[in-house]
Motif scaffolding. Structure first.
Motif, PDB file in Angstrom:
ATOM      1  N   ILE A  57       0.847  -1.200   0.000  1.00  9.58           N
ATOM      2  CA  ILE A  57       0.000   0.000   0.000  1.00  9.58           C
ATOM      3  C   ILE A  57       0.876   1.242   0.000  1.00  9.58           C
ATOM      4  CG2 ILE A  57      -1.712   1.294   1.323  1.00  9.58           C
ATOM      5  CD1 ILE A  57      -2.623  -1.370   2.506  1.00  9.58           C
ATOM      6  N   LYS A  58       1.939   1.176   0.812  1.00  8.63           N
ATOM      7  CA  LYS A  58       2.887   2.287   0.903  1.00  8.63           C
ATOM      8  C   LYS A  58       4.190   1.780   1.499  1.00  8.63           C
ATOM      9  CE  LYS A  58       0.817   3.813   5.302  1.00  8.63           C
ATOM     10  NZ  LYS A  58       0.152   4.949   5.999  1.00  8.63           N
ATOM     11  N   THR A  59       5.220   2.586   1.411  1.00  9.69           N
ATOM     12  CA  THR A  59       6.533   2.236   1.962  1.00  9.69           C
ATOM     13  C   THR A  59       6.941   3.311   2.956  1.00  9.69           C
ATOM     14  OG1 THR A  59       7.169   1.111  -0.084  1.00  9.69           O
ATOM     15  CG2 THR A  59       8.935   1.741   1.405  1.00  9.69           C
ATOM     16  N   LEU A  60       7.377   2.889   4.133  1.00  9.47           N
ATOM     17  CA  LEU A  60       7.791   3.800   5.203  1.00  9.47           C
ATOM     18  C   LEU A  60       9.251   3.554   5.567  1.00  9.47           C
ATOM     19  CD1 LEU A  60       4.685   3.375   7.552  1.00  9.47           C
ATOM     20  CD2 LEU A  60       5.041   5.145   5.808  1.00  9.47           C
ATOM     21  N   GLU A  61       9.831   4.516   6.271  1.00  3.10           N
ATOM     22  CA  GLU A  61      11.191   4.346   6.769  1.00  3.10           C
ATOM     23  C   GLU A  61      11.157   4.243   8.284  1.00  3.10           C
ATOM     24  OE1 GLU A  61      14.935   7.222   6.988  1.00  3.10           O
ATOM     25  OE2 GLU A  61      14.699   6.399   4.954  1.00  3.10           O
ATOM     26  N   PHE A  62      11.708   3.114   8.787  1.00  4.02           N
ATOM     27  CA  PHE A  62      11.787   2.879  10.230  1.00  4.02           C
ATOM     28  C   PHE A  62      13.219   3.144  10.701  1.00  4.02           C
ATOM     29  CE2 PHE A  62       8.113  -0.084  11.634  1.00  4.02           C
ATOM     30  CZ  PHE A  62       7.214   0.625  10.870  1.00  4.02           C
ATOM     31  N   GLY A  63      13.353   3.484  11.981  1.00  2.26           N
ATOM     32  CA  GLY A  63      14.675   3.660  12.567  1.00  2.26           C
ATOM     33  C   GLY A  63      15.317   2.331  12.908  1.00  2.26           C
ATOM     34  N   ARG A  64      16.637   2.319  12.888  1.00  2.00           N
ATOM     35  CA  ARG A  64      17.386   1.111  13.254  1.00  2.00           C
ATOM     36  C   ARG A  64      17.521   0.998  14.770  1.00  2.00           C
ATOM     37  NH1 ARG A  64      20.118  -1.517   9.236  1.00  2.00           N
ATOM     38  NH2 ARG A  64      20.149  -0.485   7.197  1.00  2.00           N
ATOM     39  N   ALA A  65      17.695  -0.223  15.231  1.00  2.00           N
ATOM     40  CA  ALA A  65      17.983  -0.448  16.651  1.00  2.00           C
ATOM     41  C   ALA A  65      19.348   0.147  16.972  1.00  2.00           C
ATOM     42  CB  ALA A  65      17.967  -1.937  16.964  1.00  2.00           C
ATOM     43  N   SER A  66      19.540   0.594  18.199  1.00  4.23           N
ATOM     44  CA  SER A  66      20.782   1.270  18.591  1.00  4.23           C
ATOM     45  C   SER A  66      21.998   0.395  18.395  1.00  4.23           C
ATOM     46  CB  SER A  66      20.690   1.710  20.054  1.00  4.23           C
ATOM     47  OG  SER A  66      20.469   0.574  20.894  1.00  4.23           O
ATOM     48  N   ARG A  67      21.855  -0.932  18.485  1.00  3.23           N
ATOM     49  CA  ARG A  67      22.986  -1.848  18.344  1.00  3.23           C
ATOM     50  C   ARG A  67      23.255  -2.204  16.879  1.00  3.23           C
ATOM     51  NH1 ARG A  67      22.487  -5.794  22.208  1.00  3.23           N
ATOM     52  NH2 ARG A  67      21.052  -4.496  23.357  1.00  3.23           N
ATOM     53  N   ASP A  68      22.391  -1.732  15.924  1.00  5.31           N
ATOM     54  CA  ASP A  68      22.579  -2.024  14.507  1.00  5.31           C
ATOM     55  C   ASP A  68      23.660  -1.140  13.907  1.00  5.31           C
ATOM     56  OD1 ASP A  68      20.770  -3.990  14.346  1.00  5.31           O
ATOM     57  OD2 ASP A  68      19.286  -2.909  13.155  1.00  5.31           O
ATOM     58  N   ALA A  69      24.367  -1.714  12.934  1.00  2.00           N
ATOM     59  CA  ALA A  69      25.334  -0.935  12.171  1.00  2.00           C
ATOM     60  C   ALA A  69      24.586  -0.117  11.122  1.00  2.00           C
ATOM     61  CB  ALA A  69      26.341  -1.861  11.495  1.00  2.00           C
ATOM     62  N   GLY A  70      25.171   1.023  10.746  1.00  2.00           N
ATOM     63  CA  GLY A  70      24.571   1.842   9.696  1.00  2.00           C
ATOM     64  C   GLY A  70      23.705   2.935  10.274  1.00  2.00           C
ATOM     65  N   SER A  71      23.641   4.054   9.548  1.00  2.00           N
ATOM     66  CA  SER A  71      22.884   5.204  10.036  1.00  2.00           C
ATOM     67  C   SER A  71      21.577   5.413   9.288  1.00  2.00           C
ATOM     68  CB  SER A  71      23.750   6.468   9.905  1.00  2.00           C
ATOM     69  OG  SER A  71      24.188   6.616   8.554  1.00  2.00           O
ATOM     70  N   SER A  72      21.459   4.817   8.106  1.00  2.00           N
ATOM     71  CA  SER A  72      20.246   5.011   7.315  1.00  2.00           C
ATOM     72  C   SER A  72      19.091   4.206   7.912  1.00  2.00           C
ATOM     73  CB  SER A  72      20.489   4.589   5.866  1.00  2.00           C
ATOM     74  OG  SER A  72      20.825   3.221   5.799  1.00  2.00           O
ATOM     75  N   GLY A  73      17.885   4.608   7.554  1.00  2.00           N
ATOM     76  CA  GLY A  73      16.713   3.920   8.053  1.00  2.00           C
ATOM     77  C   GLY A  73      16.465   2.609   7.322  1.00  2.00           C
ATOM     78  N   ILE A  74      15.407   1.921   7.734  1.00  2.00           N
ATOM     79  CA  ILE A  74      15.033   0.637   7.152  1.00  2.00           C
ATOM     80  C   ILE A  74      13.741   0.821   6.369  1.00  2.00           C
ATOM     81  CG2 ILE A  74      14.387  -1.751   7.657  1.00  2.00           C
ATOM     82  CD1 ILE A  74      15.974  -1.514  10.244  1.00  2.00           C
ATOM     83  N   SER A  75      13.729   0.361   5.117  1.00  2.00           N
ATOM     84  CA  SER A  75      12.551   0.478   4.264  1.00  2.00           C
ATOM     85  C   SER A  75      11.536  -0.610   4.619  1.00  2.00           C
ATOM     86  CB  SER A  75      12.956   0.360   2.793  1.00  2.00           C
ATOM     87  OG  SER A  75      11.833   0.482   1.953  1.00  2.00           O
ATOM     88  N   VAL A  76      10.322  -0.204   4.954  1.00  2.00           N
ATOM     89  CA  VAL A  76       9.273  -1.110   5.406  1.00  2.00           C
ATOM     90  C   VAL A  76       8.064  -0.995   4.472  1.00  2.00           C
ATOM     91  CG1 VAL A  76       7.670  -1.668   7.273  1.00  2.00           C
ATOM     92  CG2 VAL A  76      10.023  -0.987   7.802  1.00  2.00           C
ATOM     93  N   GLN A  77       7.618  -2.122   3.932  1.00  2.00           N
ATOM     94  CA  GLN A  77       6.451  -2.149   3.058  1.00  2.00           C
ATOM     95  C   GLN A  77       5.205  -2.455   3.891  1.00  2.00           C
ATOM     96  OE1 GLN A  77       7.399  -5.243   0.279  1.00  2.00           O
ATOM     97  NE2 GLN A  77       8.915  -4.004  -0.843  1.00  2.00           N
ATOM     98  N   VAL A  78       4.191  -1.609   3.751  1.00  2.00           N
ATOM     99  CA  VAL A  78       2.920  -1.832   4.439  1.00  2.00           C
ATOM    100  C   VAL A  78       1.980  -2.540   3.461  1.00  2.00           C
ATOM    101  CG1 VAL A  78       0.963  -0.774   5.631  1.00  2.00           C
ATOM    102  CG2 VAL A  78       3.270   0.223   5.852  1.00  2.00           C
ATOM    103  N   LEU A  79       1.558  -3.743   3.816  1.00  2.00           N
ATOM    104  CA  LEU A  79       0.671  -4.536   2.961  1.00  2.00           C
ATOM    105  C   LEU A  79      -0.779  -4.447   3.382  1.00  2.00           C
ATOM    106  CD1 LEU A  79       2.988  -7.666   2.697  1.00  2.00           C
ATOM    107  CD2 LEU A  79       2.695  -5.880   1.001  1.00  2.00           C
ATOM    108  N   ARG A  80      -1.001  -4.182   4.652  1.00  2.00           N
ATOM    109  CA  ARG A  80      -2.348  -3.955   5.174  1.00  2.00           C
ATOM    110  C   ARG A  80      -2.204  -3.130   6.434  1.00  2.00           C
ATOM    111  NH1 ARG A  80      -5.405  -9.241   6.401  1.00  2.00           N
ATOM    112  NH2 ARG A  80      -4.246  -9.141   8.352  1.00  2.00           N
ATOM    113  N   GLU A  81      -3.131  -2.191   6.645  1.00  2.00           N
ATOM    114  CA  GLU A  81      -3.002  -1.293   7.799  1.00  2.00           C
ATOM    115  C   GLU A  81      -3.823  -1.757   8.997  1.00  2.00           C
ATOM    116  OE1 GLU A  81      -1.986   3.114   6.710  1.00  2.00           O
ATOM    117  OE2 GLU A  81      -3.745   2.525   5.514  1.00  2.00           O
ATOM    118  N   ASP A  82      -4.951  -2.430   8.769  1.00  2.00           N
ATOM    119  CA  ASP A  82      -5.812  -2.788   9.904  1.00  2.00           C
ATOM    120  C   ASP A  82      -6.483  -4.141   9.663  1.00  2.00           C
ATOM    121  OD1 ASP A  82      -7.227  -2.665  12.248  1.00  2.00           O
ATOM    122  OD2 ASP A  82      -8.835  -1.395  11.428  1.00  2.00           O
TER     123      ASP A  82
END
Length: 639
Positions: free
Chosen positions: A372-397
């Motif tokens: 439906i849409k693509t969002l950017e999530f933050g990484r966990a503090s222990r993860d390497a890398g500074s960029s966000g994580i691309s998340v695909q939303v397939l259903r909202e509710d």
């Protein structure tokens, strides 16, 4: 003398340790008395051995007997009259016979364990025909190799113990159209132009390379399939009830010069055996349940494509089923023998293995869902890398998201290595226990993250699971006290039919119960193996390394019901995590379920009373060991 005494005491001790319930009965047809000697070192022991008794002399017509309690694997030799036998051992079971005769210049010993005695009993009763005459049947029976008469009292005991044997295969129906296929039925279909006899190999019988007379002597006829009226179809068929590992072969009439068919073994669940005339022998083909599931799906998909039926994500229409069924019933053939299944048989098997045409269409023909849409999530503090994580939303509710590339190939390889190869049949939850179910065909192993070892791949992946789940749902989800990661392996035919992980169709979930689930797809099938949500026809076919999460608090319409579709080609491995609110080290997840006993998590931080004992997952506050402060739950603002 002292060495002999020590060896004898060792033998007695080993019998007591093994409960000494197994009996070794020596039947001596030789005119020589023998010493019975125990070999402490087993079958390969070349020592003289310790004498445990004397076997009296006998004769072929009137053999002598000597009985002793022993244990499986105990090895012995006989010596006397200047002769010494080869070593022999007890093969396990309540009774073994050691039948002795002299064959100058040696002692010949024939050992008969449970399998051999069971076969001897069945042959004897088969010749006797009347179970009421068991005492008479026990007279004059000879051992198969040494040809020694077995004393009638011994034979009577063997008949009492083994003549019932396993349940004989039996006919369920010779008309599959008139009776539905049994869940564990063995169906025979034949396209031969002559009658074919189905024969059951008696337990303990070794395969003999197809020699007719040897097979016939060690088997029983179960049913005769009539000749087929059409060589292109399987007009002749029947369904048998049989046990797992029952073995069968097919035999044509005496007028046919072809030898017996190869032997097939019943896998213990629904299976088909095709029988076809070959140039030199009867050709047989065994198709087990999982292979049949894949075969029928391939036929249905080919027919749906021929009919140019829509693969769009739409509500199922019954007319779709009618259109494809006619083609399907005309093309459901066994792959090697080419035998066409009857219409009733193919349609019944399809329903048994795929439950509904709607479920098959969703799994094996419908297109995958687009995000439906693509969002950017933050990484966990222990993860390497500074960029966000691309998340695909397939259903909202209720929420369904997918995160491609969540785990690397190396991380998945580490999880697979930790899971190892000793996987077991997956279970489903029940009152007071878990149990196996035909609806869940997969192999599994629970993986327990060690929160004290931060550099463990499993621990790092688990932390990321929960970090992603908190952002997606806003639920209070943290690793401590949760269920272990559930590693799953699917081969072709394996699946998990539509089910709910938690409470489908509810507006709120009781605290401590499951509220969300996620799957990390480490290996994906080359065909099939998708994840589907039947209530709204949502279908996901993952890529390797993808993470998928779905929530169900609340889920009033039951849209979180889902299924793992059958793998059709290749294999699939996933790491499943179930999420619960309200659990922690002190109140773990199994406090909220009545599924039996489970491995407990590590002790709570508060149980450690010194700084040295306080583990890395906890904080020492100066006077006590306590749980680290939990991160603030921050749900993504666009969800």
């Amino acid at each position: 003398m002292e060495v002999f005494r020590c060896a004898l005491l060792a033998w007695l001790a080993s019998i007591l340790e093994a409960d000494g319930r197994e009996q070794l009965l020596v039947i001596n047809a030789a005119h020589t008395e023998f010493e019975m000697k125990w070999l402490e070192g087993g079958i390969g022991d070349t020592s003289d051995g310790a004498t445990t008794g004397r076997v009296p002399a006998g004769s072929r017509k009137d053999p002598a007997t000597f009985s002793m309690n022993t244990a499986p694997g105990h090895a012995f030799v006989l010596s006397g009259g200047g002769l010494r036998s080869k070593a022999f051992a007890h093969n396990g079971g309540v009774l073994n016979l050691a039948i002795v005769k002299t064959a100058d210049p040696s002692i010949e010993v024939e050992v008969m364990g449970g399998q051999e005695l069971s076969l001897l009993a069945r042959r004897t009763m088969k010749a006797c025909k009347d179970a009421g005459q068991r005492a008479a049947c026990a007279h004059g029976v000879r051992s198969p190799m040494t040809n020694v008469v077995i004393p009638s009292d011994v034979m009577a005991r063997i008949l009492e113990e083994w003549s019932a044997g396993p349940t004989l295969p039996s006919l369920i129906t010779e008309n599959v159209a008139a009776k539905p296929l049994e869940a564990d039925g063995l169906i025979f279909v034949s396209s031969t132009s002559f009658p074919v006899q189905i024969r059951w190999l008696l337990p303990g019988t070794e395969e003999t390379g197809g020699a007719k007379e040897e097979l016939r002597n060690n088997s029983e006829g179960i049913w005769k399939l009539p000749q087929s009226t059409d060589s292109s179809a399987s007009a002749a068929h029947c369904q048998l009830k049989a046990e797992a590992k029952h073995r069968f072969y097919m035999l044509g009439p005496k007028s046919k010069a072809s030898p017996a068919s190869e032997v097939v073994e019943h896998p213990g669940e629904l299976a088909l055996v095709g029988v076809k005339e070959g140039s030199l022998e009867l050709e047989v083909e065994l198709v087990d349940e999982d292979s049949l599931k894949v075969l029928l799906s391939n036929v249905a998909r080919s027919c749906a494509a021929q009919q140019k039926l829509s693969a769009k994500q739409t509500k199922y229409q019954p007319s779709w089923e009618v259109e494809v069924q006619e083609c399907f019933a005309s093309n459901a053939r066994l792959p090697r023998t080419g035998i066409l299944l009857t219409r009733e048989m193919s349609l019944d098997a399809f329903t048994k293995l795929w439950s509904t045409w709607d479920h098959w269409r969703l799994c094996s023909y419908q297109d995958v869902a687009a995000p439906i849409k693509t969002l950017e999530f933050g990484r966990a503090s222990r993860d390497a890398g500074s960029s966000g994580i691309s998340v695909q939303v397939l259903r909202e509710d209720p929420l369904v998201i997918a995160v491609p590339g969540f785990a690397t190939a190396d991380e998945c390889a580490a999880l697979s290595e930790q899971a190892g190869h000793d996987l077991t049949q997956a279970m489903v939850g029940g009152v007071g226990q878990t149990g196996a179910s035909r609806s869940r065909r997969t192999l599994t192993k629970n993986l327990f993250p060690d929160w004290d070892v931060d550099n463990s791949t499993l621990t790092q992946i688990s932390y990321r699971f929960f970090h992603m789940a908190r952002q997606a749902t806003g639920y209070d989800l943290f690793p401590e006290g949760q269920e272990p990661v559930n590693w799953l392996f699917y081969k072709p035919g394996y699946e998990y039919r539509p089910h709910c992980d938690g409470a489908c169709g509810t507006s709120s979930v009781t605290r401590g119960k499951r509220v969300a689930s996620s799957l990390l797809y480490c290996n994906v099938a080359s065909e099939g193996g998708g994840t589907v949500f039947p209530p709204d026809n949502l279908k996901i076919e993952a890529t390797a390394g993808m993470y998928m999460l779905f929530a169900y608090n609340p889920d009033p319409k039951g849209l979180s019901q889902h299924a793992a579709c059958p793998v059709l080609k290749g294999s699939k491995t996933t790491a499943t995590q179930w999420y619960r609110e309200g659990v922690n080290e002190d109140t773990p997840w199994d406090n909220f379920e009545n599924w039996g006993s489970f491995t407990k998590p590590k002790p709570a931080c508060t149980t450690f009373k010194s700084k040295d004992d306080c583990p890395p997952r906890c904080d020492w506050t100066g006077s006590s060991c306590s749980r680290r402060p939990r991160a603030e739950v921050m749900k993504h603002p666009e969800l």
